[in-house]
Each structure stands twice: as structure tokens, then as C-alpha cells.
Design an enzyme around this catalytic site. Structure first.
Site, mmCIF file in Angstrom:
data_model
loop_
_atom_site.group_PDB
_atom_site.id
_atom_site.type_symbol
_atom_site.label_atom_id
_atom_site.label_comp_id
_atom_site.label_asym_id
_atom_site.label_seq_id
_atom_site.Cartn_x
_atom_site.Cartn_y
_atom_site.Cartn_z
ATOM 1 N N SER A 143 0.876 -1.180 0.000
ATOM 2 C CA SER A 143 0.000 0.000 0.000
ATOM 3 C C SER A 143 0.910 1.225 0.000
ATOM 4 C CB SER A 143 -0.835 -0.021 1.288
ATOM 5 O OG SER A 143 -1.518 1.192 1.494
ATOM 6 N N TYR A 156 -2.022 -1.133 10.374
ATOM 7 C CA TYR A 156 -2.118 -1.497 8.949
ATOM 8 C C TYR A 156 -0.785 -1.215 8.261
ATOM 9 C CZ TYR A 156 -3.928 -1.208 4.103
ATOM 10 O OH TYR A 156 -4.148 -1.372 2.762
HETATM 11 N N1 LIG Z 1 -8.648 -0.179 -1.424
HETATM 12 C C1 LIG Z 1 -7.589 0.551 -1.164
HETATM 13 O O1 LIG Z 1 -7.658 1.784 -1.114
HETATM 14 C C2 LIG Z 1 -6.257 -0.115 -0.952
HETATM 15 C C3 LIG Z 1 -5.115 0.694 -0.970
HETATM 16 C C4 LIG Z 1 -3.876 0.113 -0.774
HETATM 17 C C5 LIG Z 1 -3.771 -1.245 -0.573
HETATM 18 N N2 LIG Z 1 -4.901 -2.026 -0.563
HETATM 19 C C6 LIG Z 1 -4.723 -3.461 -0.342
HETATM 20 O O2 LIG Z 1 -5.294 -4.164 -1.433
HETATM 21 C C7 LIG Z 1 -5.579 -5.502 -1.022
HETATM 22 C C8 LIG Z 1 -6.947 -5.886 -1.535
HETATM 23 O O3 LIG Z 1 -7.937 -5.107 -0.858
HETATM 24 P P1 LIG Z 1 -9.150 -4.403 -1.618
HETATM 25 O O4 LIG Z 1 -9.013 -2.961 -1.384
HETATM 26 O O5 LIG Z 1 -9.263 -4.908 -2.981
HETATM 27 O O6 LIG Z 1 -10.363 -4.887 -0.682
HETATM 28 P P2 LIG Z 1 -11.594 -5.869 -0.961
HETATM 29 O O7 LIG Z 1 -12.225 -6.060 0.376
HETATM 30 O O8 LIG Z 1 -12.444 -5.346 -2.056
HETATM 31 O O9 LIG Z 1 -10.903 -7.225 -1.431
HETATM 32 C C9 LIG Z 1 -10.170 -8.002 -0.516
HETATM 33 C C10 LIG Z 1 -10.525 -9.467 -0.710
HETATM 34 O O10 LIG Z 1 -9.738 -10.236 0.197
HETATM 35 C C11 LIG Z 1 -10.563 -11.251 0.742
HETATM 36 N N3 LIG Z 1 -10.046 -11.663 2.039
HETATM 37 C C12 LIG Z 1 -10.030 -10.985 3.220
HETATM 38 N N4 LIG Z 1 -9.491 -11.740 4.182
HETATM 39 C C13 LIG Z 1 -9.112 -12.903 3.595
HETATM 40 C C14 LIG Z 1 -8.501 -14.075 4.068
HETATM 41 N N5 LIG Z 1 -8.148 -14.216 5.355
HETATM 42 N N6 LIG Z 1 -8.251 -15.064 3.186
HETATM 43 C C15 LIG Z 1 -8.604 -14.952 1.880
HETATM 44 N N7 LIG Z 1 -9.223 -13.873 1.388
HETATM 45 C C16 LIG Z 1 -9.466 -12.865 2.240
HETATM 46 C C17 LIG Z 1 -11.930 -10.629 0.857
HETATM 47 O O11 LIG Z 1 -12.956 -11.608 0.917
HETATM 48 C C18 LIG Z 1 -11.996 -9.784 -0.401
HETATM 49 O O12 LIG Z 1 -12.577 -10.490 -1.468
HETATM 50 C C19 LIG Z 1 -5.437 -5.525 0.499
HETATM 51 O O13 LIG Z 1 -4.185 -6.120 0.837
HETATM 52 C C20 LIG Z 1 -5.430 -4.047 0.865
HETATM 53 O O14 LIG Z 1 -4.727 -3.803 2.060
HETATM 54 C C21 LIG Z 1 -6.135 -1.481 -0.749
#
Ligand SMILES: NC(=O)c1ccc[n+]([C@@H]2O[C@H](COP(=O)([O-])OP(=O)(O)OC[C@H]3O[C@@H](n4cnc5c(N)ncnc54)[C@H](O)[C@@H]3O)[C@@H](O)[C@H]2O)c1
Length: 269
Positions: A143, A156
């Protein structure tokens, strides 16, 4: 990895958000995709989208915090496709609370998918990737909070700094094995991250602040844009994948403060 056509990607957290965006971008580039997610019904929907693009998809319901489940993910991926060329350790959650408000249960929940999940992915897949001929690539989702730790996101950010550290060391260690490594550092992306976190956090979310992930808010980009950038980075072999060029200033501020502290150390003798 210049040619992705007819290769295979395994993506954790691919049932939603950035994982789904990457799955679609890689399928569009001609890859078959293993959709690993704790949420099987969302994973199945994404599999249908992959198949609509003319590629094969395999859903493997997986909790990435469970080492045995991730070993099963690797077993099923290899038995179905015979090889894995891209591993994207992406599943994660985000607790938005000051550090002093974090319970032990919160720490475990935050560290689980974000850090242990990445470790489990590496432990399960690395021996097989090393034994496999040809080009391979690992993408770990960190991130912008892996570059800078804003108030309220300390725990986080701790997981995301760790993912950056793992990725940097891994890139050097794996170069000799023909395995590239990228670390994905997005800014704000319109996903279900807050909802997913509330759904799975043992104590819910009544006390939690919320990040604004509304696609109409300023500076919020779509997961499909992130997926496109991941595809380009895998093709080029980039280490760092940034999605928000405007955040360069934040990184500069942090690095400048670090460099200034070295100057201070020199001045102090
Ligand atoms: N959305 C943002 O602004 C952002 C920014 C930087 C980094 N991220 C990172 O991106 C990654 C994806 O997140 P996102 O934003 O797409 O969120 P999201 O919630 O849309 O997708 C995350 C997915 O991970 C799955 N998940 C959660 N816990 C799990 C587990 N223990 N085992 C297997 N699957 C699991 C969820 O069911 C979901 O489908 C994360 O690592 C998050 O920290 C997100």
C-alpha cells in the site's frame, strides 16, 4: 515476463476489489486464473467474468491465514494447470484506529491476512516456483501505507511496511531463480476493503473510522486501473508499482526527513 499468454496466475483476495481487477487484467492478457478468496460466492462471480473473457478460471476457497489451506491452494493450482507463473499475494483487511485503541484481537486480525497471508503464500508456492522452468513472477500487495504511516493506520502500515521489506529482499534472493518480484503500493482505490474488514473483524466496526473509498471522491481510482498497472509491471519486471503519481510528495517528505536525520548525525559528530 514478456508474454503472459496461456500462462497461469494465482491471486488471493481475487473475489473483490484489487484482486478482481488484477484477475481481469491478467485474463485479458491471455492468462488463466486461480481465484483464491475466503468469500466463495464472490470468487465464483469473478470466475464467470474470467470465463467470459475466454480464459479458464479455478475457484479455490481459501483463508490465507491458514497455512494448510494455502498449501491446498498450491496443490489444486498445480494439479489443475500443471504450472503457476504469477503469484499475487493480495488478500488483506484494514483496521482504521489509533494504535492505543487496538486490542490484541485487533492486532492478530490485522496481521493475519496482510502479513501471515503473504508469508503463507511464499512458503507454499516458493519451492514449487523454484522447481519450475521458465519465467515466474510474484506480486505482493502492500500500500502507500507501506511507504508512509499516517495516524490511525499504524497497525495497517506495520503490515504493509513488512510486505515492502519482504518484497525487496525477495527480489534479490530470487533473481537467480528466474522469479521476478513486484510490490504493489496503491493509494486509495474504490473497493470493498472497509466492508470486508467490518464483516470479518471479530468485534465489528462500531468504533472504527472509515476510509472514504467512494469512486466519486477525489483521488479515488478504480480497481481495474490497478489491475492494468499490475499487468504492465509484471510484463516489465518492475519492483515498485505505484498507482497515484500525486503521492510522490508524501514519499519525498518522509525520505527527506530521514536524509536530514543523517545530516544531523554527521553534524553531531
Ligand atoms: N482499497 C484501497 O484503497 C487499498 C489501498 C492500498 C492497498 N490495498 C490493499 O489491497 C488488497 C486488496 O484489498 P481491496 O481494497 O481490494 O479490498 P476488498 O475487500 O475489495 O478485497 C479483498 C478481498 O480479500 C478477501 N479476504 C479478506 N481476508 C481474507 C482471508 N483471510 N483469506 C482470503 N481472502 C481474504 C476478501 O474476501 C476480499 O474479497 C489488500 O491487501 C489491501 O490492504 C487497498
Amino acid at each position: 515476463m514478456k508474454d503472459l499468454r496461456d500462462k497461469v496466475a494465482v491471486i488471493t483476495g481475487a473475489g473483490s476489489g484489487i484482486g478482481r481487477g488484477t484477475a481481469l487484467a491478467l485474463a485479458d492478457a491471455g492468462m488463466d486464473v486461480v481465484i483464491a478468496d475466503i468469500d466463495e460466492s464472490n470468487a465464483t462471480l469473478v470466475a464467470a467474468e474470467i470465463e467470459a473473457l475466454g480464459r479458464r478460471a479455478l475457484v479455490v476457497p481459501t483463508d490465507v491465514t491458514d497455512r494448510a489451506a494455502v498449501e491446498t491452494l498450491a496443490d489444486k493450482s498445480y494439479s489443475e494447470f500443471g504450472a503457476v507463473h504469477v503469484l499475487h499475494n493480495n488478500a488483506g483487511v484494514a483496521i482504521f484506529l489509533p494504535l492505543e485503541a487496538m486490542s490484541d484481537a485487533d492486532w492478530d486480525f490485522q496481521l493475519g491476512p496482510n502479513l501471515r497471508g503473504v508469508i503463507n503464500g511464499l512458503q507454499a508456492f516458493l519451492p514449487r516456483l523454484k522447481a519450475q522452468d521458465g519465467e515466474k513472477h510474484i506480486v505482493n500487495t502492500a500500500s502507500m501505507a507501506g511507504m508512509w504511516a499516517p495516524a490511525g493506520l499504524g497497525a495497517y502500515a506495520a503490515t504493509k511496511f513488512a510486505v515492502v521489506a519482504i518484497s525487496e529482499a525477495l527480489r534479490t534472493e530470487l533473481a537467480v531463480h528466474n522469479i521476478g518480484v513486484s510490490v504493489l503500493c496503491p493509494g486509495i482505490v474504490a473497493t470493498n476493503l472497509m466492508m470486508t474488514t467490518l464483516e470479518h473483524r471479530p468485534s465489528g466496526g462500531a468504533d472504527m473510522q472509515m476510509l472514504d473509498l467512494d469512486p466519486n471522491s477525489a483521488g479515488v481510482i478504480l480497481p481495474e486501473d490497478v489491475g492494468r498497472r499490475v499487468r504492465l509491471a509484471v510484463e516489465r519486471g518492475d519492483l515498485y508499482i505505484f498507482t497515484h503519481p500525486d503521492y510522490k510528495g508524501i514519499t519525498e517528505m518522509r525520505f527527506n526527513a530521514i536524509l536530514a536525520a543523517f545530516d544531523q548525525a554527521k553534524a553531531d559528530g
